[in-house]
Every structure is written in structure tokens, then in C-alpha cells.
Design an enzyme around this catalytic site. Sequence first.
Site, mmCIF file in Angstrom:
data_model
loop_
_atom_site.group_PDB
_atom_site.id
_atom_site.type_symbol
_atom_site.label_atom_id
_atom_site.label_comp_id
_atom_site.label_asym_id
_atom_site.label_seq_id
_atom_site.Cartn_x
_atom_site.Cartn_y
_atom_site.Cartn_z
ATOM 1 N N GLU A 35 -13.361 3.966 -6.610
ATOM 2 C CA GLU A 35 -13.072 2.795 -5.774
ATOM 3 C C GLU A 35 -13.879 1.639 -6.349
ATOM 4 O O GLU A 35 -15.113 1.650 -6.291
ATOM 5 C CB GLU A 35 -13.503 3.037 -4.326
ATOM 6 C CG GLU A 35 -12.544 3.887 -3.527
ATOM 7 C CD GLU A 35 -11.401 3.092 -2.891
ATOM 8 O OE1 GLU A 35 -11.273 1.861 -3.156
ATOM 9 O OE2 GLU A 35 -10.637 3.688 -2.116
ATOM 10 N N ARG B 285 0.829 -1.203 0.000
ATOM 11 C CA ARG B 285 0.000 0.000 0.000
ATOM 12 C C ARG B 285 0.873 1.268 0.000
ATOM 13 O O ARG B 285 0.609 2.216 -0.729
ATOM 14 C CB ARG B 285 -0.925 -0.013 1.218
ATOM 15 C CG ARG B 285 -1.896 1.185 1.298
ATOM 16 C CD ARG B 285 -2.841 1.039 2.477
ATOM 17 N NE ARG B 285 -3.726 2.160 2.675
ATOM 18 C CZ ARG B 285 -4.894 2.339 2.038
ATOM 19 N NH1 ARG B 285 -5.305 1.450 1.148
ATOM 20 N NH2 ARG B 285 -5.641 3.406 2.289
ATOM 21 N N VAL C 51 -4.433 12.715 -2.291
ATOM 22 C CA VAL C 51 -3.483 13.246 -3.264
ATOM 23 C C VAL C 51 -4.209 13.898 -4.451
ATOM 24 O O VAL C 51 -3.712 14.851 -5.041
ATOM 25 C CB VAL C 51 -2.501 12.111 -3.685
ATOM 26 C CG1 VAL C 51 -3.199 11.070 -4.541
ATOM 27 C CG2 VAL C 51 -1.278 12.663 -4.358
HETATM 28 ZN ZN LIG Z 1 -6.674 2.882 -2.241
#
Ligand SMILES: [Zn+2]
Lengths: 314, 314
Positions: free
Chosen positions: A179, A64, A168
Site C-alpha cells: 500500500e 474501485r 485476493v
Molecule cells: Zn486498494
Amino acid sequence: MASAGVACLPAIRRIAVFGGTHGNELSGVFLVRHWLKDKSELQRPSLEVQPYLSNPAAVQRCTRYVDCDLNRAFTEENLSMPLSDSMPYEVKRAQEINHLFGPKGNENAYDFIIDLHNTTSNVGNCLIMKTSKDDFTIQMIHYIKNTLIHDNCQVLLLENPAVQYGAVRTVAKHCIGLEIGPQPQGVIRANILENMRKLVNSALDFAHFYNEGKEFPPCTLDVYRAFEKVDYPRDSEGQIIGIIHPQLQDNDWKQLKPGDPSFLTLHGRTIPYNGSSAVYPVFVNEAAYYEKKSAFLLTEKVTLKANSVKVSKT
Amino acid sequence: MASAGVACLPAIRRIAVFGGTHGNELSGVFLVRHWLKDKSELQRPSLEVQPYLSNPAAVQRCTRYVDCDLNRAFTEENLSMPLSDSMPYEVKRAQEINHLFGPKGNENAYDFIIDLHNTTSNVGNCLIMKTSKDDFTIQMIHYIKNTLIHDNCQVLLLENPAVQYGAVRTVAKHCIGLEIGPQPQGVIRANILENMRKLVNSALDFAHFYNEGKEFPPCTLDVYRAFEKVDYPRDSEGQIIGIIHPQLQDNDWKQLKPGDPSFLTLHGRTIPYNGSSAVYPVFVNEAAYYEKKSAFLLTEKVTLKANSVKVSKT
Ligand SMILES: [Zn+2]
Ligand SMILES: [Zn+2]
């Protein structure tokens, strides 16, 4: 001359598509790598579209993040910190991204960023907004939802300070997060990649039609507004002692009423949801959120409104 | 006096149940932690059952391993290496496990180890054997399959040297691996945990009935014998350029014929399976196998036979 009540807004010229903000969320990684080699799919006559791998070291390690979560690193404090070698990798990245695609808040910043993510939770196709007040973004999402009506897209609004974070993508003037799940970390599923591809292309289509002068009439948009996270039940050492209940597992976006099962202990005891009103849980059992103390996010249904939008001719 | 053709074997006294051999495969982690606090579920009058967290540092970091894969580390070379501080963590662990539960090949080694794993692939309930010649283990698996007939257990035989490896469970005289999926790394699903629990309890029941003198008649067992792995198509830099085809995804244990779709490129090109005969793919799209260059494992169906088994009275 635009009709009364129309938001006449600047053209959307520069759009970036970020993949690999989390290095083990592979749809965005594979798509961005592909588009860096072959940009043809992203081309629209009125747009400059830049695919970009935002966390290459995390992508290389299929993790991640390296030092800290890039998608939480975009804070004022981090962006203004003096550059140093001992700085966490992701803080350096945030500053570089701010330089390349921002600066955040500046008129020279990119017009739009689409940030590609996957989740282990069963959210399906989820579009994330950070504000309810951006007509252009509401209209884009409205367009995507109605164009891809069979893909059953849901919209999550992360405006509440309790759930917002230094993402970001916020470096640009406008942004959405995509997502798509469920997909395990470190795995690439063809069906999930296909969905993500369609959503990105739909977003670019909208921006192009907008730039060409199409007027999008006033619209409403049903969204799920997040307001709180619910952690796992834990013991005094912080170890999780209750896991997501089978009746809640995979039921993102579905109503959870007070008293409904939410967790199950290994002794077989059901722990009910103890809130005071019905909610709509999202990000149920996302792997990366165990350490963020979030078993699921609570949302409420709201309807947003957007004015008509049309590109300004100047 | 046992009947002719019966394998009269020693009692099975000491059984260990390993969880967290891979630190991000959470069913085993949660079960072992639970059982270390409350062993009652594992108790059988004739057995000594020891739950054990085999890779605690990897568990603590919720990662597959720290330095190297513990479940590949159990090699003669690693076990005989002189202990040193610079030794990889998992090699140290392998030596400690060999000391606690072995030594491997020694008469004082544990009688049986059950090693708990999860996989992102859709194998369902998978029991893994390392040899076709162990009557006791074949009989145990036969018992489990028939007792849990609605749970649709499949058996994978990893006897071929091309696919075998230094698994940590091989320290004991007999062993099985349990692979339950699909479950993402770093996620605990209640249904998957429930399945794993049932399988462990069934294995312990068998061992106990066996110790009490029950004779299990000769049986046959249908298994899938692995013989080869198939890697992803890659470019000259080793990057994956074809992903698991939607028609193969989630279809573990189902026949794949020459010419059937196996991979899909991001240009939309289908890459067919180019073997010479039909196979049964397993571990289709397992996250941890990308780095091991395995998109799926090829298996063929075989039928094993076991003699009757009965505990020796001495
Ligand atoms: Zn993510
Ligand atoms: Zn494993």
C-alpha cells in the site's frame, strides 16, 4: 545440511504481481500494463514472474469495483458458489483467479503473490502481512526494509479476525500487499510509482537469492498489528458529522494518546480519541474506507520473530 | 453622486453557494450540508444566501457524475431540449437549476453564484473567472485576495473558447468558481475545508459591503489566462504512456519553459515541454481530467483592470 533451528522450505518458483485489484489505484495498473508489454525488469533466473491485472472491468472504468470489492470477495462462500450469470462481477473474478493462481490451499497454488495498492492516506511505503507465523514472508519483509532503509517502510499485520478480510492475494501460499500513499484515486504520481517499483524488485531479489541457496539468519521484525477500526462520528441518518482533525491528518504510524484530537465538527468542536491506551493509527482518511465505516485503523506495536530460512535442496 | 469613471451597478441581493456539482469533491458537499442545517454563518444583513447541493445523485454515490458532467452540461442545446425521461440525469439537473436560479440571461436570474470544487492538483486556493470584463467580479476577487493575503490565492481566467465550458454557475448574472486542492476525490480534509470556508465568507463580506454603499476604487488584478490544454502522451490505443514528471508534479502556477521536463515514461525517458514559449501550467494531474485528455492547462500571466464600483442608489 542446514544448521539447527533453520526452516528448510521449498523453493519459491511462481510469483504473481497483481495490479488493479482496485481499478482506480493506478500505480499497480500502470506497472502491470508496462510489465505485460515488457517483462525484462521482473526477470530473475530462478523465478517465473507473472504480472496480472486482477480487476480489468474496474480498471477500464477507473473505479474501485464494479459490483463489490474484489479484495473482500475471496471468501469460502464465494469461491464455492455455483457459477451463474447473475453473479457479481467480482465474485466471478475471484473464482477465475482461484482457478488461475490457486486453488487456495492446494499444493498447486502459486507460491507468492504481491498485490499492488495505493491509498489516499499518508502511510508512505506500507507492507501488509496477514499472518505472524510465516517465516519466509517475515524474512522477505525484513530484507526489503533493510535494503530500502531510506524509503522508510512500515509493516502492517492484519491477523486479527476483526480486521482481516478475504483478500485476493490469499489465493497463493504466501503473499504480501503493498500500500503506497498518499495518492488520490484516479491519479498516477511518478514518485509513488517509483517507490512501488523498488519494493516489487526488492521482493523478487529476495526470492531469487533464497532460491539460489542463501541462508537468511533468524531475525526480528517490528510491525504494527491492527486490532480495531474507528468510524467517523455520524448523525442518526448515517451522515458524517466530524472530519479527521488537522492534528491527526497525515499522521499515520504516529502515537495517538487518549484525549488527543481525532475529529473536528463543522461547528469547530474537537472530538478527542476516547480509547483507554495509546495506539498507532493507520489508514487515516482513506477514501475507500468511508463506506466501510473506517476513519482510521488502530494498531499496536509488536515484534515478530522468524527462524532462519534456507531453501530445501530436494 | 458617484465620481467620474465609477461603475454604478445594481445591488447584489441573491447569492447561491453550490456544493456537490461534482459529487466526489467533498469540501462543498460538507459545507452546503452544514449550511442547509445552520445558515447563520452565511447571513449578511443585505443578502439572501442560498446554499444548494447541485448534483444530489452524484453526491449520494460519491461520484463525479451519474450520466454526464454537470459542469459541462449548461449549454444552450441542453437547456432548450424538451424534457424527457430518457434525458441524462445531469441535463435534467441543468434545466432544473436554470429554472430555480435563472433563467440564464434573464433579469430574474440570481445575482451571484459561488460554485465549490476540489481538485487533486496542487493549485492551492484558486478562484476561477469566466470573463475579464466584469468589474464587480474583478473587484470581489481583488478584495478576497487582499483580505486573505496569507492564503496565497491565485486567479484563473477561463475566457478563451478553447478552454471555456457550460459551467453550471453561469446561470447567474455573475459567478466565481472556487477550486481548492490538493484533495483526493472522496476525501474531506479539514485544512482544505477551512480554506474554502474563508473564501466563501470573504466573498459574502464583499457583496455586503458593496450593498451598504462602499465604493471600491479602480484596481488591477493579476490573473492566469488559460489558452490550451496539454494531453498525456498516448499509444495507438489511447493508453497513457507518459506520466507527469516529478519536476512538474505539484508545481502548478510555476513557470514551465520549453525543454523543461513534463512527462516521464515507464522506461525512464523524459519528455520535455515542446511549446514555443514559457507558460504557467495549472491543474497539473487532476484526476477528472484524464478522460478529458488534459494533463495540465497552459496559462499566461495577464493583468486585468476594473473600474471603481459602487452600488446604484435607485
Ligand atoms: Zn486498494
Ligand atoms: Zn469539480
